[in-house]
Design a protein around this motif. Structure first.
Motif, PDB file in Angstrom:
ATOM      1  N   GLU A  10       0.849  -1.194   0.000  1.00 40.90           N
ATOM      2  CA  GLU A  10       0.000   0.000   0.000  1.00 40.90           C
ATOM      3  C   GLU A  10       0.884   1.243   0.000  1.00 40.90           C
ATOM      4  O   GLU A  10       0.594   2.229  -0.674  1.00 40.90           O
ATOM      5  CB  GLU A  10      -0.929  -0.010   1.219  1.00 40.90           C
ATOM      6  N   THR A  11       1.935   1.206   0.767  1.00 39.58           N
ATOM      7  CA  THR A  11       2.995   2.207   0.709  1.00 39.58           C
ATOM      8  C   THR A  11       4.309   1.432   0.698  1.00 39.58           C
ATOM      9  O   THR A  11       4.405   0.377   1.330  1.00 39.58           O
ATOM     10  CB  THR A  11       2.969   3.152   1.926  1.00 39.58           C
ATOM     11  N   PRO A  12       5.315   1.911  -0.032  1.00 36.27           N
ATOM     12  CA  PRO A  12       6.575   1.169  -0.108  1.00 36.27           C
ATOM     13  C   PRO A  12       7.138   0.865   1.269  1.00 36.27           C
ATOM     14  O   PRO A  12       7.276   1.755   2.107  1.00 36.27           O
ATOM     15  CB  PRO A  12       7.485   2.121  -0.900  1.00 36.27           C
ATOM     16  N   GLY A  13       7.438  -0.407   1.510  1.00 37.51           N
ATOM     17  CA  GLY A  13       7.940  -0.802   2.820  1.00 37.51           C
ATOM     18  C   GLY A  13       8.873  -1.977   2.719  1.00 37.51           C
ATOM     19  O   GLY A  13       9.453  -2.256   1.668  1.00 37.51           O
ATOM     20  N   TRP A  14       9.001  -2.714   3.827  1.00 34.55           N
ATOM     21  CA  TRP A  14       9.957  -3.815   3.912  1.00 34.55           C
ATOM     22  C   TRP A  14       9.301  -5.178   3.984  1.00 34.55           C
ATOM     23  O   TRP A  14       9.972  -6.196   3.758  1.00 34.55           O
ATOM     24  CB  TRP A  14      10.853  -3.621   5.132  1.00 34.55           C
ATOM     25  N   PHE A  15       8.017  -5.231   4.292  1.00 35.79           N
ATOM     26  CA  PHE A  15       7.371  -6.546   4.359  1.00 35.79           C
ATOM     27  C   PHE A  15       5.872  -6.416   4.098  1.00 35.79           C
ATOM     28  O   PHE A  15       5.204  -5.525   4.636  1.00 35.79           O
ATOM     29  CB  PHE A  15       7.572  -7.190   5.733  1.00 35.79           C
ATOM     30  N   ALA A  16       5.378  -7.313   3.255  1.00 39.89           N
ATOM     31  CA  ALA A  16       3.940  -7.438   3.018  1.00 39.89           C
ATOM     32  C   ALA A  16       3.714  -8.776   2.328  1.00 39.89           C
ATOM     33  O   ALA A  16       4.645  -9.379   1.781  1.00 39.89           O
ATOM     34  CB  ALA A  16       3.410  -6.287   2.164  1.00 39.89           C
ATOM     35  N   PHE A  17       2.485  -9.243   2.363  1.00 40.31           N
ATOM     36  CA  PHE A  17       2.149 -10.536   1.743  1.00 40.31           C
ATOM     37  C   PHE A  17       0.791 -10.406   1.065  1.00 40.31           C
ATOM     38  O   PHE A  17      -0.163  -9.897   1.662  1.00 40.31           O
ATOM     39  CB  PHE A  17       2.113 -11.648   2.794  1.00 40.31           C
ATOM     40  N   ASP A  18       0.709 -10.851  -0.178  1.00 42.80           N
ATOM     41  CA  ASP A  18      -0.532 -10.760  -0.942  1.00 42.80           C
ATOM     42  C   ASP A  18      -1.421 -11.965  -0.632  1.00 42.80           C
ATOM     43  O   ASP A  18      -1.452 -12.939  -1.384  1.00 42.80           O
ATOM     44  CB  ASP A  18      -0.217 -10.688  -2.433  1.00 42.80           C
ATOM     45  N   LEU A  19      -2.134 -11.896   0.467  1.00 47.63           N
ATOM     46  CA  LEU A  19      -2.982 -13.009   0.881  1.00 47.63           C
ATOM     47  C   LEU A  19      -4.136 -13.221  -0.097  1.00 47.63           C
ATOM     48  O   LEU A  19      -4.482 -14.370  -0.417  1.00 47.63           O
ATOM     49  CB  LEU A  19      -3.531 -12.756   2.284  1.00 47.63           C
ATOM     50  N   ASP A  20      -4.714 -12.134  -0.607  1.00 49.54           N
ATOM     51  CA  ASP A  20      -5.805 -12.266  -1.577  1.00 49.54           C
ATOM     52  C   ASP A  20      -5.319 -12.934  -2.852  1.00 49.54           C
ATOM     53  O   ASP A  20      -6.020 -13.766  -3.440  1.00 49.54           O
ATOM     54  CB  ASP A  20      -6.394 -10.887  -1.896  1.00 49.54           C
ATOM     55  N   GLY A  21      -4.112 -12.568  -3.287  1.00 54.38           N
ATOM     56  CA  GLY A  21      -3.545 -13.196  -4.479  1.00 54.38           C
ATOM     57  C   GLY A  21      -3.281 -14.670  -4.259  1.00 54.38           C
ATOM     58  O   GLY A  21      -3.492 -15.491  -5.154  1.00 54.38           O
ATOM     59  N   TRP A  22      -2.814 -15.017  -3.064  1.00 53.79           N
ATOM     60  CA  TRP A  22      -2.562 -16.429  -2.742  1.00 53.79           C
ATOM     61  C   TRP A  22      -3.852 -17.242  -2.806  1.00 53.79           C
ATOM     62  O   TRP A  22      -3.885 -18.339  -3.366  1.00 53.79           O
ATOM     63  CB  TRP A  22      -1.955 -16.517  -1.343  1.00 53.79           C
ATOM     64  N   LYS A  23      -4.928 -16.700  -2.249  1.00 55.33           N
ATOM     65  CA  LYS A  23      -6.210 -17.399  -2.279  1.00 55.33           C
ATOM     66  C   LYS A  23      -6.711 -17.556  -3.707  1.00 55.33           C
ATOM     67  O   LYS A  23      -7.223 -18.617  -4.089  1.00 55.33           O
ATOM     68  CB  LYS A  23      -7.238 -16.631  -1.448  1.00 55.33           C
ATOM     69  N   MET A  24      -6.565 -16.488  -4.506  1.00 53.71           N
ATOM     70  CA  MET A  24      -7.012 -16.545  -5.892  1.00 53.71           C
ATOM     71  C   MET A  24      -6.200 -17.577  -6.679  1.00 53.71           C
ATOM     72  O   MET A  24      -6.760 -18.357  -7.451  1.00 53.71           O
ATOM     73  CB  MET A  24      -6.854 -15.164  -6.542  1.00 53.71           C
ATOM     74  N   PHE A  25      -4.895 -17.585  -6.480  1.00 49.07           N
ATOM     75  CA  PHE A  25      -4.012 -18.486  -7.214  1.00 49.07           C
ATOM     76  C   PHE A  25      -4.418 -19.939  -7.019  1.00 49.07           C
ATOM     77  O   PHE A  25      -4.483 -20.718  -7.971  1.00 49.07           O
ATOM     78  CB  PHE A  25      -2.566 -18.267  -6.748  1.00 49.07           C
ATOM     79  N   TRP A  26      -4.704 -20.302  -5.763  1.00 46.61           N
ATOM     80  CA  TRP A  26      -4.956 -21.703  -5.444  1.00 46.61           C
ATOM     81  C   TRP A  26      -6.429 -22.096  -5.500  1.00 46.61           C
ATOM     82  O   TRP A  26      -6.739 -23.270  -5.762  1.00 46.61           O
ATOM     83  CB  TRP A  26      -4.397 -22.021  -4.053  1.00 46.61           C
ATOM     84  N   PHE A  27      -7.322 -21.164  -5.284  1.00 35.82           N
ATOM     85  CA  PHE A  27      -8.734 -21.547  -5.158  1.00 35.82           C
ATOM     86  C   PHE A  27      -9.658 -20.912  -6.200  1.00 35.82           C
ATOM     87  O   PHE A  27     -10.740 -21.429  -6.452  1.00 35.82           O
ATOM     88  CB  PHE A  27      -9.245 -21.203  -3.753  1.00 35.82           C
ATOM     89  N   SER A  28      -9.247 -19.802  -6.808  1.00 38.98           N
ATOM     90  CA  SER A  28     -10.090 -19.174  -7.834  1.00 38.98           C
ATOM     91  C   SER A  28      -9.233 -18.725  -9.007  1.00 38.98           C
ATOM     92  O   SER A  28      -9.169 -17.533  -9.341  1.00 38.98           O
ATOM     93  CB  SER A  28     -10.834 -17.964  -7.241  1.00 38.98           C
ATOM     94  N   PRO A  29      -8.545 -19.657  -9.670  1.00 40.63           N
ATOM     95  CA  PRO A  29      -7.588 -19.268 -10.713  1.00 40.63           C
ATOM     96  C   PRO A  29      -8.218 -18.551 -11.896  1.00 40.63           C
ATOM     97  O   PRO A  29      -7.544 -17.781 -12.577  1.00 40.63           O
ATOM     98  CB  PRO A  29      -6.971 -20.603 -11.139  1.00 40.63           C
ATOM     99  N   ALA A  30      -9.494 -18.780 -12.170  1.00 42.99           N
ATOM    100  CA  ALA A  30     -10.131 -18.117 -13.296  1.00 42.99           C
ATOM    101  C   ALA A  30     -10.120 -16.598 -13.135  1.00 42.99           C
ATOM    102  O   ALA A  30     -10.067 -15.850 -14.111  1.00 42.99           O
ATOM    103  CB  ALA A  30     -11.565 -18.608 -13.462  1.00 42.99           C
ATOM    104  N   GLU A  31     -10.143 -16.133 -11.890  1.00 40.00           N
ATOM    105  CA  GLU A  31     -10.141 -14.697 -11.640  1.00 40.00           C
ATOM    106  C   GLU A  31      -8.807 -14.062 -12.021  1.00 40.00           C
ATOM    107  O   GLU A  31      -8.724 -12.849 -12.219  1.00 40.00           O
ATOM    108  CB  GLU A  31     -10.427 -14.434 -10.161  1.00 40.00           C
ATOM    109  N   ALA A  32      -7.758 -14.863 -12.147  1.00 40.90           N
ATOM    110  CA  ALA A  32      -6.437 -14.327 -12.472  1.00 40.90           C
ATOM    111  C   ALA A  32      -6.183 -14.299 -13.974  1.00 40.90           C
ATOM    112  O   ALA A  32      -5.111 -13.925 -14.420  1.00 40.90           O
ATOM    113  CB  ALA A  32      -5.352 -15.161 -11.797  1.00 40.90           C
ATOM    114  N   ASP A  33      -7.155 -14.673 -14.771  1.00 38.24           N
ATOM    115  CA  ASP A  33      -6.978 -14.746 -16.218  1.00 38.24           C
ATOM    116  C   ASP A  33      -7.121 -13.363 -16.846  1.00 38.24           C
ATOM    117  O   ASP A  33      -8.004 -13.092 -17.648  1.00 38.24           O
ATOM    118  CB  ASP A  33      -8.007 -15.710 -16.810  1.00 38.24           C
TER     119      ASP A  33
END
Length: 432
Positions: free
Chosen positions: A92-115
């Motif tokens: 959200e602002t440049p920093g030292w640590f973050a994790f894309d939890l929404d992207g992780w969920k989409m990648f594994w459980f809703s891949p069609a949304e990433a198309d």
């Protein structure tokens, strides 16, 4: 599939249709180039296997090949499980640590949304292409470590190290620049990974070399003893495969098929390699008083690493100079490491760390972009180096104090192939 099409309210339908077709063709072209580049980067693992096997002793051939085979497997799996979402967390602002939890969920459980089109290039390419291209980079860092500590490290310790280093350390450092983190905000620049890939791997290799220790008989009475490699031809083939793969490594990092920029990047990449080879050849002739093929090969790789940080902002002339200096440095570095009794089987620390640092700093000197400063480059090198080395040292240190990281003296002397794998890399069967 969604495409970016610039629309104007008063455009005729025919013009809109033409714009749509152009955008679709541009998208397909860009996506195809990144996929081809992905395949070229993948081939680099075969190049690393050739170099490490060629420079290593015959009695450890299968062990080296085993590590080079399982490294991309572990690298891609860990990148899919956690690395991709740690490296591109969407700060959200440049920093030292973050994790894309929404992207992780989409990648594994809703891949069609990433198309959809990945938003990193004007013409775009798919989300899945982005993942695979970056995933191929991830395993490279561990492969660099593999070659440095070959012939005496426990396979189990190397595998545990790879899981943590590729799964967590590499993507975290990468996020600081490529993921839009704090170093990106600072103005640090690393086009294709002289620091974020190569020196990260090199720092890990240095930590491993220090803690694992030299091979038995490498340093005797103050002298460095040669340990002949298994196959000089295989080492040469490996270097040329790496050079080929670098066309994808650097060329794909343009993140589009822009003809002018891709062409410039590939020219700078090749000129850097050639100049590096000449630098290694000249320096080795001065130091060793012989025409040293191994140093010329490492000089080629050094030149490639050197121009990688700024292949898109260097001129061909500066690429020649940067590559040549890298070729000289790789020989100086190798001699220095031997004097310090730091045993690096393939010269990985000298190629990837020493020349990775040099290439990154060279951006602050030779870049055609006036916004790139030497201070920002130096800061990025220092921050990434501190994180990479301390993390690698800690992982290896914990492993050394718990399960051990070095094979027994008997196994090292007789070779790891027969003890750990039950087969030899080179077997000649004579009919009786």
């Amino acid at each position: 599939m969604k495409y970016f099409v610039p629309l104007l309210a008063n455009e005729p339908a025919a013009d809109l249709q033409l714009a749509s077709e152009i955008a679709e063709n541009l998208f397909t072209t860009n996506n195809l180039w990144i996929m081809i580049s992905t395949a070229l980067v993948f081939i680099m693992h075969l190049g690393f296997a050739g170099v490490e096997t060629g420079f290593g002793q015959a009695k450890n051939t299968v062990n080296i090949l085993f590590k080079n085979t399982i490294t991309p497997i572990l690298g891609l799996l860990t990148y899919a499980l956690v690395g991709f979402f740690l490296m591109y967390p969407g700060f959200e602002t440049p920093g030292w640590f973050a994790f894309d939890l929404d992207g992780w969920k989409m990648f594994w459980f809703s891949p069609a949304e990433a198309d959809v089109t990945a938003g990193y290039a004007d013409g775009g390419y798919t989300y899945w292409t982005e993942f695979l291209f970056q995933g191929m980079f991830a395993a490279t860092a561990a492969t660099i470590v593999s070659g440095a500590i070959a012939e005496r490290v426990k396979l189990s310790a190397y595998l545990v190290f790879t899981l943590f280093y590729v799964g967590l350390v590499y993507p975290l450092i990468g996020s600081w620049k490529w993921g839009g983190g704090a170093l990106d905000e600072l103005g640090f620049y690393d086009f294709a990974g002289s620091t974020l890939v190569h020196s990260v791997g090199g720092w890990g290799a240095l930590a491993g070399v220090i803690l694992v220790g030299p091979r038995i008989g490498k340093y005797v009475n103050g002298k460095t003893m040669d340990k002949p490699g298994a196959s000089v031809p295989l080492a040469v083939i490996g270097v040329f495969l790496l050079w080929l793969g670098w066309f994808g490594f650097n060329g794909g990092s343009v993140l589009s098929a822009d003809p002018g920029l891709v062409s410039l990047v590939l020219v700078n990449t090749s000129l850097g390699a050639c100049a590096g080879g000449m630098g290694g050849f000249i320096a080795a002739t001065f130091f060793f008083k012989r025409l040293d093929l191994g140093m010329m090969l490492n000089g080629i790789l050094a030149g490639l690493v050197g121009v990688t940080a700024g292949a898109d902002v260097f001129t061909p002339g500066s690429s020649l100079l940067i590559g040549f200096i890298a070729g000289l440095l790789v020989v100086f570095s190798s001699v220095f490491l031997d004097k310090m009794k730091l045993d690096d089987v393939v010269g990985a620390v000298s190629v990837h760390l020493t020349c990775g640092v040099w290439g990154t700093l060279a951006v602050g000197i030779f870049s055609t972009n006036p916004e790139h400063s030497f201070l920002s480059q130096l800061t990025g090198v220092a921050v990434c180096g501190a994180m990479a080395f301390s993390s690698a040292f800690l992982i290896f240190f914990i492993l050394k104090k718990t399960r051990g990281i070095r094979v027994s003296e008997e196994h090292e002397r007789t070779g790891l192939d027969s003890h750990e794998h039950g087969i030899r890399g080179y077997t000649i069967v004579y009919d009786e």
